[in-house]
Design an enzyme around this catalytic site. Sequence first.
Site, PDB file in Angstrom:
ATOM      1  N   ALA A 127       0.837  -1.187   0.000  1.00 23.53           N
ATOM      2  CA  ALA A 127       0.000   0.000   0.000  1.00 23.53           C
ATOM      3  C   ALA A 127       0.873   1.238   0.000  1.00 23.53           C
ATOM      4  CB  ALA A 127      -0.900  -0.016   1.227  1.00 23.53           C
ATOM      5  N   CYS A 128       0.258   2.376  -0.303  1.00 26.96           N
ATOM      6  CA  CYS A 128       0.860   3.702  -0.239  1.00 26.96           C
ATOM      7  C   CYS A 128       1.652   4.077  -1.494  1.00 26.96           C
ATOM      8  CB  CYS A 128       1.754   3.865   0.983  1.00 26.96           C
ATOM      9  SG  CYS A 128       0.913   3.540   2.551  1.00 26.96           S
ATOM     10  N   THR A 129       1.720   5.381  -1.733  1.00 27.63           N
ATOM     11  CA  THR A 129       2.534   5.962  -2.795  1.00 27.63           C
ATOM     12  C   THR A 129       3.218   7.192  -2.214  1.00 27.63           C
ATOM     13  OG1 THR A 129       0.904   5.258  -4.458  1.00 27.63           O
ATOM     14  CG2 THR A 129       2.529   6.905  -5.133  1.00 27.63           C
TER      15      THR A 129
END
Length: 489
Positions: free
Chosen positions: A18-20
């Site tokens: 997850a996440c950017t």
Amino acid sequence: MKSLLLTLAFATSLNVQACTTIIIGRAASADGSIMVARNVDPPNIRIYRGSFLYHPPTKDAYEIRGVQNQFVHQVPPNSIGYSGLADIRYSNYSYEESGFNDLGVGVSATETILSNKKTLLVDPYVKQTGIGEESINSAVLPQARSARHATQILGSLIENYGAAEGFGVGLVDAKEAWYLENAGGHHWVAVRIPDDAYFVSANQSRIGEVDLSDTANVLASPGIARFAKTNGLFHPERGEKFNFRNIFGGDTERDVGYNYPRVAHLQGLFTASLHGQKVNGNSFPTFLKPDRKLSVSDVEEALKTYYVDTSSDPYTTKNPGATARPISVYRTTQSHILQTRGALPPAIANVQYLNLGMTALGMYVPFYHGVAVPEEFSIRVPDEPDSTSAFWKFRKVQLLAMQDFPRYAPMVRAAFDALRRTIAARQEDVEKEYIATYSKEPLKAKSLLDNFVQKSAADALATAESLTNKIMLEMSADVEKKYRFPGNG
């Protein structure tokens, strides 16, 4: 992010990506600021919803504990006050995700990454007692006196406790930004972001070739090259350079559709010559110069993207089976931009821009560090929707708009974007007035910031509620038209 169910967390956390992350160097920004930004994307919205808290400085030492494992760390005496976005359903020190301390050090933790199998065979994650995402901000920010110092503190925690999982962490102050990635349980490397460059990451190790002797720009766990060589991960005798992601990073078939598209899209967005770049493994440049200097607004728009006008756009096309994982996803619980501006007075130098929920259907609200956070953003976010918390007010709009994205998203974006422009203009005026006032009338100057944050937050929430009502009204009219029977017109 990982599941907060303990047994499930240990079984699946390494598979949850997850996440950017986006980091902008000060000479690459439009106003000379440094920015560290990230979308926080847990597996589902029930898992992490943060309350915006401020922890005041303390004279006495205190203890923080993990909520997923048995990690325990004692914060030394004379701690520094700091802000965080804690999930206070578990503790005031859990999953604080992003924030500044009173010395202007900011941390965004974490970008989930995964070391390769060879690394984990010789140095596995310390799942039971190691430091993980839930505890990083809580352990580092109360002690850090600079971004470099914060990097060294986190590195020491990895060496001493072990890492419970794979992660990348952005760390920033008024002078520089760093990005740290761990390798297996006990090793790590961190790089200083070049002033004239930007950096993006999407759930893979992004640190490439580094010179471990260049301690001005590279920090690392002691003996990391020797460890890699001894365990057959690194072969300098063959002429190999020390490339962190090649040695330690994972690169699997899943990354092709899940991670590559996000990095490629962001790099093409900021550096046009890379638009549509052909990808051959995790070989993206680590640092790049943007075509033009980037603003807070540019970073906001980048974190809202979902491959508009392409077949990979899952929302406008109503195609949840689109093969590329977009940057903006519904399960995002919060997105933040930590901006530091060393040339400004301390009270306005450090700003956290916060977007709750799905970025493409939300807006970024600015919060100056140290200014009182409105109650709607600081209260405990309940498991079930309520009518008070900021998170659920924004989420209701997003849920309704997702029922017919092509129809409702333009309405939502138009309203939030118009308000964001108004707030940005107001912010510029408030900062000018603050600078002219604070040396002679400090209390008046502080009230300017308090009033600005309170009004900005109130306007954002009022807009969210208005949009909720407008969409519900349109949906209600549609239902009425659909269920009309003979004799009632």
